[in-house]
Design a protein around this motif. Structure first.
Motif, mmCIF file in Angstrom:
data_model
loop_
_atom_site.group_PDB
_atom_site.id
_atom_site.type_symbol
_atom_site.label_atom_id
_atom_site.label_comp_id
_atom_site.label_asym_id
_atom_site.label_seq_id
_atom_site.Cartn_x
_atom_site.Cartn_y
_atom_site.Cartn_z
ATOM 1 N N GLU A 45 9.587 4.508 -14.258
ATOM 2 C CA GLU A 45 10.533 3.900 -13.386
ATOM 3 C C GLU A 45 10.299 3.848 -12.058
ATOM 4 O O GLU A 45 9.276 3.771 -11.447
ATOM 5 N N SER A 46 11.561 3.242 -11.316
ATOM 6 C CA SER A 46 11.220 2.973 -9.902
ATOM 7 C C SER A 46 10.629 4.051 -9.135
ATOM 8 O O SER A 46 11.163 5.301 -9.303
ATOM 9 N N GLY A 47 9.790 3.833 -8.221
ATOM 10 C CA GLY A 47 9.216 4.863 -7.352
ATOM 11 C C GLY A 47 8.347 5.804 -7.941
ATOM 12 O O GLY A 47 7.771 6.823 -7.540
ATOM 13 N N SER A 48 7.963 5.362 -9.270
ATOM 14 C CA SER A 48 6.685 6.027 -9.943
ATOM 15 C C SER A 48 5.403 5.920 -9.505
ATOM 16 O O SER A 48 4.434 6.803 -9.896
ATOM 17 N N GLY A 49 5.154 4.868 -8.790
ATOM 18 C CA GLY A 49 3.873 4.778 -8.126
ATOM 19 C C GLY A 49 3.053 3.737 -8.874
ATOM 20 O O GLY A 49 1.865 3.481 -8.528
ATOM 21 N N LYS A 50 3.781 3.004 -9.823
ATOM 22 C CA LYS A 50 2.978 1.971 -10.928
ATOM 23 C C LYS A 50 2.729 0.820 -10.095
ATOM 24 O O LYS A 50 1.423 0.307 -10.232
ATOM 25 N N THR A 51 3.421 0.138 -9.340
ATOM 26 C CA THR A 51 3.160 -0.843 -8.553
ATOM 27 C C THR A 51 1.943 -0.581 -7.604
ATOM 28 O O THR A 51 1.104 -1.459 -7.130
ATOM 29 N N THR A 52 2.018 0.514 -6.792
ATOM 30 C CA THR A 52 0.984 0.854 -5.928
ATOM 31 C C THR A 52 -0.231 0.894 -6.767
ATOM 32 O O THR A 52 -1.371 0.346 -6.071
ATOM 33 N N VAL A 53 -0.089 1.508 -7.977
ATOM 34 C CA VAL A 53 -1.689 1.515 -8.645
ATOM 35 C C VAL A 53 -2.112 0.201 -8.767
ATOM 36 O O VAL A 53 -3.244 -0.454 -8.647
ATOM 37 N N ALA A 54 -1.184 -0.871 -9.357
ATOM 38 C CA ALA A 54 -1.609 -2.271 -9.419
ATOM 39 C C ALA A 54 -2.121 -2.966 -8.406
ATOM 40 O O ALA A 54 -3.032 -3.596 -8.367
ATOM 41 N N TYR A 55 -1.464 -2.741 -7.061
ATOM 42 C CA TYR A 55 -2.090 -3.321 -6.039
ATOM 43 C C TYR A 55 -3.421 -2.668 -5.710
ATOM 44 O O TYR A 55 -4.348 -3.465 -5.104
ATOM 45 N N SER A 56 -3.532 -1.624 -5.806
ATOM 46 C CA SER A 56 -4.545 -0.878 -5.488
ATOM 47 C C SER A 56 -6.018 -1.435 -6.191
ATOM 48 O O SER A 56 -6.983 -1.498 -5.689
ATOM 49 N N LEU A 57 -5.811 -2.098 -7.609
ATOM 50 C CA LEU A 57 -6.624 -2.518 -8.215
ATOM 51 C C LEU A 57 -7.106 -3.620 -7.465
ATOM 52 O O LEU A 57 -8.347 -4.155 -7.868
ATOM 53 N N MET A 58 -6.389 -4.338 -6.816
ATOM 54 C CA MET A 58 -6.900 -5.721 -6.012
ATOM 55 C C MET A 58 -7.258 -5.354 -4.769
ATOM 56 O O MET A 58 -7.479 -6.222 -3.743
ATOM 57 N N GLY A 59 -7.350 -4.055 -4.483
ATOM 58 C CA GLY A 59 -8.086 -3.667 -3.123
ATOM 59 C C GLY A 59 -6.838 -3.804 -1.872
ATOM 60 O O GLY A 59 -7.276 -4.161 -0.739
ATOM 61 N N GLU A 60 -5.629 -3.905 -2.355
ATOM 62 C CA GLU A 60 -4.598 -4.194 -1.475
ATOM 63 C C GLU A 60 -3.855 -2.780 -1.147
ATOM 64 O O GLU A 60 -3.395 -2.150 -2.007
ATOM 65 N N GLN A 61 -3.470 -2.608 0.244
ATOM 66 C CA GLN A 61 -2.910 -1.141 0.530
ATOM 67 C C GLN A 61 -1.314 -1.856 1.254
ATOM 68 O O GLN A 61 -1.906 -2.735 2.074
#
Lengths: 549, 312, 291
Positions: A45-61
Motif C-alpha cells: 500500500e501507499s508508503g510501503s516503500g515499493k516505489t523506492t525499491v523500483a527507483y533504486s533498481l535504476m540507480g535513482e535516489q
C-alpha cells in the motif's frame, strides 16, 4: 533459485529518508531476484516503500534519501557504484521504465515521436529503416491507431490510454532486458486499464522481457506476474509464485490484502443483507435530470443549450433504507448528478424530489430541514476537510447549525460521533493533516452523520483510499445503514465494490443510463454492451493465466 | 491560435483606451487650468478667454476627451505648452533615446537572466546557488537610484573611468556612446535581471522536479539534453509571463534611472513636464509608456503561446 | 486519480515547521528598525532638521557617526528620524492596500461570475498603467503631503494585492470543504470568514511582507524624484536626492540613507522568503511573482 544469472538482484537493500527528526528507514533489508523473462510483482500500500525499491533498481535516489545498506545488482553489476556514464548507458538502454502518470511524465513541449526517437539516437540503437520509421513501428506495436500521425502529436493531444501506450513504446524502444512498471494502470479508466494490461501481457509473451511490476492492486499483478512479492512498511513480508500466494498466503498481511480485494464473483464473508425497510417507499426521485456546465451568451449570462449537456435526461428512484449505486467511468456525469442532489450544481432541467417534495435547485434555496436530511461525502478527504480547523470544530459546525445542543452537549456529541466511526475520542483535538487518509474519510463520514441525515450522497468516497482501508470504510457504511436506516446514493467506478453493496444500480455512459435496475439481475445478465465491457474489465483473480481454479 | 492572438490584441486596445481615460481624468485635477498655467502672471481676463477658446477649455471634460482622442488617432498629440512645438516632434527624439537605452539593457538582460537562472537552479542548495542568490537579493532590494548613485560614486567619481552623466547628445562616435550609456544600462540590467533570475530559478526548479524531467533522466539522456530540451522550454513560459507583468513596475525604474544620469529620455521629460504642468506632453508620454507596457505583455503572451503547445 | 503513493520526502518536510535562520535574522532586523523608529527621537544626538551641528561635509567621527551634509546637519540623526517617517508611511500604505485588495480579491475569487470577470478586467487595466507614472500624475494633481503619498501608494498596490488574493482564493474555493459548507447552506459571509480566510492568511502575510518592501523602494523613489514627502522631512529618498549633487564632497549623506533603506528591504525579503517556504510546506502555495 538456480539456473541462469538473474537480471536483477537486490541484496538486503536499505533506503533512508531524511525527515524532521533525522533519518528514517523507508526500505528495510529487501532482497529478491528477477530471473530472465520473469515478471515479478511488487505489491503493497501507499508508503510501503515499493516505489523506492523500483527507483533504486535504476540507480535513482529520490529527494533527500541515502542507501542505508545492501546492494542492487543489475546483470551482476553494483548499480550504485557505477560511474555516471555507465549508469546513463544502462538507463533506457537495458532498463526500461513505465511511469505511473503518463500525462505528467511525458515532456509537454516535445512531440511524442521525438521523445521516443531521442532514446534510439542517444543509445545508438541500430535502426536500419531509419529512426522515424522505427518510431512509427514501435507505436504500432503498442496498438496506437494511425501511428505515423500520433508520432507528430504533443502528449496533451493524446488520451490517457494512448499516453501510457507511448510510455510503454518508449520503455521497449531499445529492447531492454528489464522493464520497471510503476503503477502503470493507476488513474486510468477501468476499460482502459484492462486494455493496457492485455497489451503488457502480450508484449511480455512476444519479447520475453523481464518485468518488475509495482502496484497496489493485487488483481492486476496476478494477470501479468509469475511471482508476487508483498511489501509492508519497508519490509518484504512474503514472496511466492502468484498462484500459491493467492491460494496459500503465509503472512497475515498478505491474507488481509487478499481478503480486502473486492471480488465480483465471491460475496465477502460475514456480509449481512441490510434489513428490509418496512415499505418500499421512495426517498429520492430524480426525473429527467439535465445538467450543463457550458455557459451561453455574452459573459456566460445566457442559458446554455441542450447540445452541451453533461447529464442528458437521467431518471431514477432511491428507496428508503437502500443503496442505489451510480456506476460509470470518468466523464460519464455521475459526479454531476451527485452534486445536483446535494444542491451544489443547479440542473439545467428536470426535477429532484425528496420525500415526495420537489427540491429547490441549490442548497441555499432549500429549507433548513431539507439541507439537514441530505448530506454529501466527497471523494478526497484531503480536500473535503478544512486544514485549518480541528476535528472538533469540523464536527461541531453541523451540530451548531442544525441542532439545538449547547457547547457541552456538542462536545459530548462530537465524541459520540467519533466513536460511531470507530475513531478514538482523542482525535477531536487533531487537525486533518495529523490523520491518515482512511481516518480523514471517517471524519468526513462523521460530519455527514452529525446532521442526522436520511440520505447520504457518497461521491467516489473509496477511490482515494488504500484497498484494506476501502474494505473497512465500506463495512462501516454498511453497519451505519443497518443501525440507522440510512439511504445511500453511492457513486463509484468500481463494479466489484458496488455489486455487494448496492441493491439497485444505474450504469451511466456519456450522461445517460445504458442500464438500470436490480444489481443482481443487471450484473448477472447485462443487456447493454457497455455493461458487458465494464464487467469484463474488472480484474478477476481466477481469470489470470497463472491461477486456474 | 490566431483567434487567441486577436482576443489579446482586442483586450490590449481596450486597456489602452481605458488608461487614456484614466490619465486624462487625473490630469483634469492638476491645479489651475491650462490657460492660467501658460499665461501665469501675465494673464488678463481677455487673453485668458482667448486662450481658453483656442485650447477648447470652454468645452466640457467629456467633449475635450473625445476631441483629444480623435486627434490622437489622427496622429496629433497636441502642442507642448512649454516648448510651443507639436508634442510628437518634441518627444520623438526622446522616445528614440529611451528605446536605445532599453535596447542596450535588453541585450544584456536576456542572457544574464536565463544564464544565472539556470546556474542557480541546477546548483540548487550549493555554493554557486547561494552566492548568486545573495547577490541577486541585494540587487533586488536596492532601489534603482541607489544602484545608480553607487555606480557613479565608484566608476565616475572614485575611479573616473566612465562619465557620471549620460548626456548622449554629445556623443561623437559609437564608442563614446557606449561609454556614456554604460552606467545607466548596467543600473537597469542589475535592477531588472535580479528579479528575472529569481523567477527563472523558481520556474526551472519546479520543472526540474517534475515527473517528465525524471522520466527523461531515467531514459538515460545526458544532462545537457535533459536541461535544454526537456526542462528549459517548459520553464521559460512561466518565467516570461511573470516577468512581463512587472514591466509596468520596471518602466518606473527607467524613469528613475534617467533622472539619476540626466539621460535625455522620455522618463526625464515626463518628470520635467509634470513640474511644468505641460499637460499635452504628460498625456502623450503616459500613453506611450502604457502602450509600451501593453505591447511588451502582448509579445510575452505570444512567446508563451509559442513555447507551450497546449496553448497553440 | 485514485491511490497516490505518498511521497516520503514531501511528508517528511511538512513536519519541519518554523522560520529558517535567515527568516529569524530578517525578523530581528525589522524589530530593530521598529525599535529605532519608536525610541529614536529620544536618543538621537541632534534634531532631524537642526543645521550646522558641525561644519558641512564632515566625515564620520564620534560626534557625527555618519558625518554631516551640506547644511551641516547630522546624517546619523536624520537617518534615525527617517526610520520613523519611512516605517509609518510604508506600513500605513501596505496595510491599506492589503486590506482593500484582500477584500476585493476574496470576493471576486469566491463569486467567480460576471462580477469577477468585470472586476478582473478593471484590475488588469489598473495594473497596466506604469506605477510610477500614475503616482507622479496623482501626486502632482493633488499636491504632495505625507498622507497623500500613503494613499496614492495604497491605491496603486491595491489591484496588485487583489490579484494575488483572488488567485489564492481560487486555490481554496475549489476544495470540497467549501462545497461541504455550501451544501450545509452556510452564508457567503461565513464561508469567506470560516473556510477561505484561514486558508489564505499565510499567502496574504507573505504578500504583506513583499508589498511593504516594494513600498519602501517606491516611496524612496518618489522622494528621490522630488514627489514624495516635502523637504526638510528626513525621508531617505529625499535625503539621497538632496545629497547627491554634493556626492563629490562627501559620500556619507548619500550612502547612509541608502544603506538604511537597503538593509531594511533585504530584511523584509528574507522574512518573506522564509514565510513563503513555510506556507509552501503546509500545502497552500502563494501566488508568486507579481510586483
Amino acid at each position: 533459485m538456480s539456473g541462469p544469472q538473474p537480471v536483477a538482484k537486490l541484496e538486503g537493500l536499505c533506503v533512508d529518508y531524511r525527515g524532521a527528526d533525522g533519518w528514517s528507514r523507508a526500505v528495510d533489508g529487501v532482497s529478491f531476484e528477477i530471473a530472465p523473462g520473469e515478471a515479478l510483482g511488487l505489491a503493497g500500500e501507499s508508503g510501503s516503500g515499493k516505489t523506492t525499491v523500483a527507483y533504486s533498481l535504476m540507480g535513482e535516489q529520490r529527494g533527500a534519501s541515502r542507501i542505508g545498506g545492501g546492494r542492487v545488482l543489475f546483470q551482476g553489476r553494483d548499480i550504485f557504484s557505477l560511474p555516471e556514464k555507465d549508469l546513463l548507458a544502462l538507463r533506457g538502454r537495458s532498463i526500461g521504465f513505465v511511469p505511473q502518470n503518463p500525462m505528467a511524465s511525458l515532456t509537454p513541449s516535445m512531440k511524442v515521436g521525438r521523445q521516443i526517437g531521442e532514446m534510439l539516437r542517444f543509445h545508438a540503437v541500430p535502426a536500419p529503416q531509419g529512426v522515424p520509421a522505427r518510431v512509427v513501428e514501435l507505436l504500432e506495436s503498442v496498438g496506437i491507431p494511425n501511428p505515423a500521425a500520433a508520432a507528430r502529436r504533443y502528449p496533451h493531444e493524446l488520451s490517457g490510454g494512448q499516453q501510457q501506450r507511448v510510455a510503454i513504446a518508449m520503455a521497449l524502444a531499445c529492447k531492454p532486458d528489464l522493464v520497471i512498471l510503476d503503477e502503470p494502470t493507476t488513474g486510468l479508466d477501468v476499460t482502459t486499464q484492462k486494455r493496457i494490461l492485455d497489451l503488457l501481457a502480450g508484449l511480455k509473451r512476444e519479447t520475453g522481457v523481464s518485468m518488475l511490476y509495482v502496484s497496489h492492486d493485487l488483481a492486476s499483478l496476478a494477470q501479468i506476474c509469475e511471482r508476487v512479492a508483498v511489501m509492508q512498511k519497508g519490509r518484504l513480508v512474503e514472496a511466492a509464485p502468484t498462484r500459491s500466494l493467492f491460494e496459500r498466503p503465509r503472512h497475515a498481511y498478505t491474507r488481509s490484502l487478499i481478503a480486502a480485494l473486492p471480488r465480483i464473483d465471491v460475496p465477502p464473508e460475514g456480509r449481512l443483507e441490510p434489513l428490509a425497510a418496512p415499505a418500499q417507499d421512495a426517498l429520492l426521485e430524480v426525473d429527467d435530470l439535465r445538467i450543463s456546465y457550458a455557459r451561453g451568451g455574452f459573459l456566460g449570462l445566457g442559458r446554455p443549450s441542450s447540445g452541451s449537456d453533461t447529464v442528458k435526461g437521467v431518471s431514477f428512484t432511491v428507496s428508503r433504507g437502500k443503496t442505489f449505486a451510480l456506476i460509470g467511468e470518468s466523464g460519464s456525469g455521475k459526479s454531476s448528478i451527485a452534486r445536483a442532489v446535494a444542491g451544489l450544481t443547479a440542473p439545467r432541467d428536470g426535477t429532484i424530489r425528496f420525500n415526495g417534495q420537489p427540491l429547490p435547485a441549490l442548497a441555499r434555496q432549500r429549507p433548513m430541514h431539507l439541507r439537514q436530511k441530505i448530506q454529501i461525502i466527497f471523494q478526497n478527504p484531503d480536500s473535503s476537510l478544512n486544514p485549518r480547523k480541528s476535528v472538533r470544530s469540523i464536527l461541531a459546525r453541523p451540530l451548531r447549525m442544525f441542532g439545538t445542543l449547547d457547547a457541552a452537549g456538542r462536545e459530548k456529541r462530537v465524541i459520540e460521533l467519533l466513536e460511531s466511526v470507530r475513531l478514538p475520542a482523542s482525535y477531536a483535538g487533531r487537525r486533518p493533516h495529523q490523520l491518515s487518509g482512511g481516518e480523514r474519510q471517517r471524519v468526513a463520514i462523521a460530519r455527514a452523520l452529525a446532521a442526522e441525515p436520511e440520505l447520504i450522497v457518497c461521491d467516489e468516497i473509496l477511490s482515494a483510499l488504500d484497498v484494506s482501508v476501502q474494505a473497512s470504510v465500506l463495512q462501516l457504511l454498511e453497519t451505519l445503514q443497518r443501525e440507522r436506516g440510512l439511504t445511500y446514493l453511492f457513486i463509484s467506478h468500481d463494479l466489484a465494490v458496488v455489486r455487494w453493496f448496492a441493491r439497485h444500480i444505474g450504469v451511466l455512459s456519456d450522461g445517460a443510463f445504458c442500464e438500470i435496475g436490480d444489481t443482481e439481475t443487471t450484473l448477472s445478465a447485462p443487456t447493454s454492451p457497455y455493461t458487458v465491457q465494464l464487467l469484463e474489465a474488472v480484474p478477476r483473480i481466477d481469470a489470470s493465466p497463472q491461477i486456474v481454479t | 491560435m490566431s483567434k487567441m492572438v486577436l482576443t489579446r490584441l482586442g483586450m490590449a486596445l481596450i486597456s489602452l483606451l481605458a488608461v487614456s481615460a484614466i490619465i486624462f481624468w487625473c490630469v483634469e485635477f492638476l491645479p489651475g487650468d491650462a490657460a492660467e498655467r501658460i499665461l501665469g502672471r501675465n494673464a488678463t481676463p481677455e487673453s485668458l478667454a482667448l486662450l481658453r477658446e483656442k485650447l477648447h477649455l470652454n468645452l466640457s471634460a467629456g467633449e475635450r476627451y473625445l476631441h483629444w482622442l480623435t486627434s490622437l488617432l489622427s496622429g496629433d498629440f497636441g502642442t507642448s505648452l512649454v516648448a510651443d512645438r507639436p508634442v510628437l516632434d518634441y518627444i520623438a527624439s526622446r522616445i528614440a533615446n529611451t528605446a536605445l537605452l532599453s535596447g542596450f539593457a535588453l541585450i544584456l538582460y536576456i542572457p544574464i537572466s536565463i544564464g544565472f537562472g539556470i546556474l542557480t537552479a541546477i546548483y540548487r542548495g550549493r555554493f554557486t546557488d547561494h552566492a548568486i542568490s545573495v547577490i541577486v537579493l541585494i540587487f533586488m532590494c536596492l532601489p534603482e537610484f541607489v544602484i545608480g548613485i553607487l555606480l557613479i560614486s565608484i566608476f565616475a567619481i572614485k575611479l573616473a573611468w566612465l562619465p557620471p552623466l549620460a548626456l548622449i547628445g554629445s556623443a561623437q562616435s559609437f564608442g563614446q556612446l557606449v561609454e556614456l550609456m554604460a552606467l545607466p544600462t548596467i543600473t537597469i540590467v542589475a535592477a531588472m535581471s535580479a528579479y528575472a533570475v529569481r523567477m527563472m530559478r523558481e520556474s526551472l526548479i519546479e520543472v526540474l522536479d517534475s515527473s517528465y524531467v525524471l522520466m527523461a533522466r531515467l531514459k538515460g539522456l545526458p544532462k545537457w539534453r535533459v536541461l535544454l530540451f526537456h526542462a528549459l522550454p517548459n520553464a521559460l513560459g512561466p518565467a516570461i509571463n511573470i516577468t512581463a507583468l512587472n514591466v509596468a513596475w520596471m518602466i518606473g525604474g527607467v524613469v528613475v534611472v534617467e533622472a539619476v544620469f540626466e539621460f535625455p529620455g522620455i522618463g526625464r521629460l515626463m518628470v520635467d513636464s509634470i513640474s511644468h504642468k505641460d499637460v499635452p506632453v504628460i498625456l502623450a508620454i503616459s500613453i506611450v509608456m502604457t502602450g509600451a507596457y501593453i505591447v511588451t505583455n502582448l509579445v510575452a503572451d505570444l512567446l508563451v503561446i509559442l513555447l507551450n503547445p497546449k496553448l497553440r | 486519480m485514485s491511490v497516490a503513493e505518498i511521497d516520503p520526502v514531501a511528508s517528511s518536510t511538512r513536519a519541519r515547521i518554523g522560520l529558517s535562520a535567515s527568516g529569524w535574522v530578517g525578523a530581528a532586523i525589522i524589530l530593530l528598525y521598529v525599535f529605532v523608529a519608536v525610541t529614536g527621537p529620544w536618543w538621537a544626538p541632534y534634531g532631524a532638521t537642526k543645521i550646522l551641528t558641525g561644519s558641512p561635509f564632515e566625515g564620520a567621527s564620534l560626534q557625527h557617526p555618519f558625518g554631516t551634509d551640506n547644511l551641516g546637519r547630522d546624517v546619523f540623526s536624520r537617518v534615525v528620524f527617517g526610520t520613523r517617517s519611512v516605517l509609518t508611511m510604508t506600513f500605513a500604505a501596505t496595510i491599506l492596500a492589503v486590506l482593500a485588495g484582500g477584500m476585493i480579491g476574496v470576493v471576486l475569487g469566491y463569486l467567480r461570475n460576471w462580477v469577477d470577470e468585470i472586476g478582473m478586467r478593471i484590475v488588469d487595466i489598473l495594473i497596466s498603467i506604469p506605477t510610477l507614472v500614475l503616482a507622479l500624475l496623482i501626486i502632482s494633481a493633488v499636491g504632495n503631503s505625507l498622507w497623500l503619498v500613503v494613499v496614492t501608494v495604497a491605491f496603486l498596490f491595491t489591484p496588485r494585492v487583489a490579484r494575488v488574493a483572488r488567485a489564492a482564493t481560487l486555490n481554496v474555493v475549489t476544495n470540497d470543504y467549501v462545497a461541504a459548507a455550501l451544501a450545509r447552506g452556510e452564508s457567503t459571509m461565513s464561508i469567506c470568514l470560516r473556510e477561505i480566510l484561514p486558508n489564505i492568511m499565510g499567502v496574504m502575510l507573505v504578500e504583506f511582507a513583499i508589498r511593504s518592501a516594494f513600498a519602501i523602494i517606491f516611496i524612496g523613489s518618489l522622494g528621490f524624484l522630488g514627489f514624495g514627502a516635502p523637504p526638510p522631512t528626513p525621508e531617505w529618498g529625499l535625503m539621497i536626492n538632496e545629497a547627491r549633487a554634493n556626492a563629490t564632497n562627501s559620500l556619507w549623506p548619500v550612502l547612509a540613507p541608502a544603506a538604511a533603506m537597503a538593509v531594511l528591504v533585504i530584511a523584509i525579503n528574507l522574512l518573506a522568503d522564509s514565510l513563503s517556504r513555510l506556507i509552501d510546506q503546509q500545502g497552500v502555495s502563494p501566488a508568486k511573482g507579481d510586483k
